[in-house]
Design a protein around this motif. Structure first.
Motif, short mmCIF file in Angstrom:
data_model
loop_
_atom_site.label_atom_id
_atom_site.label_comp_id
_atom_site.label_asym_id
_atom_site.label_seq_id
_atom_site.Cartn_x
_atom_site.Cartn_y
_atom_site.Cartn_z
N SER A 29 2.90 -4.66 21.81
CA SER A 29 3.89 -3.78 22.43
C SER A 29 4.18 -2.55 21.57
O SER A 29 4.66 -1.54 22.07
CB SER A 29 5.19 -4.55 22.68
OG SER A 29 5.71 -5.05 21.46
N SER A 30 3.87 -2.63 20.30
CA SER A 30 4.14 -1.51 19.40
C SER A 30 3.01 -0.47 19.36
O SER A 30 3.09 0.52 18.65
CB SER A 30 4.35 -2.04 17.98
OG SER A 30 3.21 -2.74 17.54
N THR A 51 4.56 6.58 22.14
CA THR A 51 4.83 5.20 21.75
C THR A 51 5.21 4.39 22.98
O THR A 51 5.45 4.93 24.06
CB THR A 51 5.98 5.15 20.74
OG1 THR A 51 7.20 5.51 21.42
CG2 THR A 51 5.75 6.10 19.57
N SER A 52 5.32 3.09 22.80
CA SER A 52 5.70 2.23 23.91
C SER A 52 7.14 2.50 24.34
O SER A 52 7.50 2.22 25.49
CB SER A 52 5.54 0.76 23.52
OG SER A 52 6.31 0.47 22.37
N GLN A 98 -2.72 0.31 16.70
CA GLN A 98 -1.73 -0.74 16.50
C GLN A 98 -1.95 -1.43 15.18
O GLN A 98 -3.04 -1.37 14.61
CB GLN A 98 -1.78 -1.75 17.66
CG GLN A 98 -3.10 -2.46 17.82
CD GLN A 98 -3.11 -3.31 19.09
OE1 GLN A 98 -2.25 -3.20 19.96
NE2 GLN A 98 -4.10 -4.19 19.21
#
Length: 118
Positions: A29-30, A51-52, A98
């Protein structure tokens, strides 16, 4: 992680194109997603990143003309390119970066060619 980009093509100056890049595999998720481009004879340069959480970063040359967005559910990043200029002609590469256990990994999609005619 695999990235599949689409949406390049030939457009006249002042026109618009939308690039898409779908990521698959083990995605955190990052993860940061974005686009680089490389014109003939030039180094690869960052165009935009997101970014997410939706924080964005743009190259000065595209600010106000390009918009990056992201669908986290689909692991897809988009680049809306408006008011295109001949100098935007390049191969555009999407990427995903990531980190895990303190180690950063970057994955690249195959480039998609954008040609802007004057």
């Amino acid at each position: 992680v695999q990235l599949q980009a689409s949406g390049g093509g030939l457009v006249q100056a002042g026109g618009s194109l939308r690039l898409s890049c779908a990521a698959s595999g083990s995605i955190f998720s990052s993860a940061v997603m974005g686009w680089y481009r490389q014109a003939p004879g030039n180094q690869r340069e960052l165009v935009a990143a997101i970014t997410s959480a939706g924080s964005t970063n743009y190259a000065d040359s595209v600010k106000g003309r390009f918009t990056i967005s992201r669908d986290n559910d689909k692991n897809t990043v988009y680049l809306q390119m408006n008011s295109l200029k001949p100098e935007d002609t390049a191969v555009y590469y999407c990427y995903l970066r990531q980190s895990t256990s303190g180690r950063s990994s970057t994955y690249w999609g195959k480039g998609t060619l954008v040609t802007v005619s004057s």
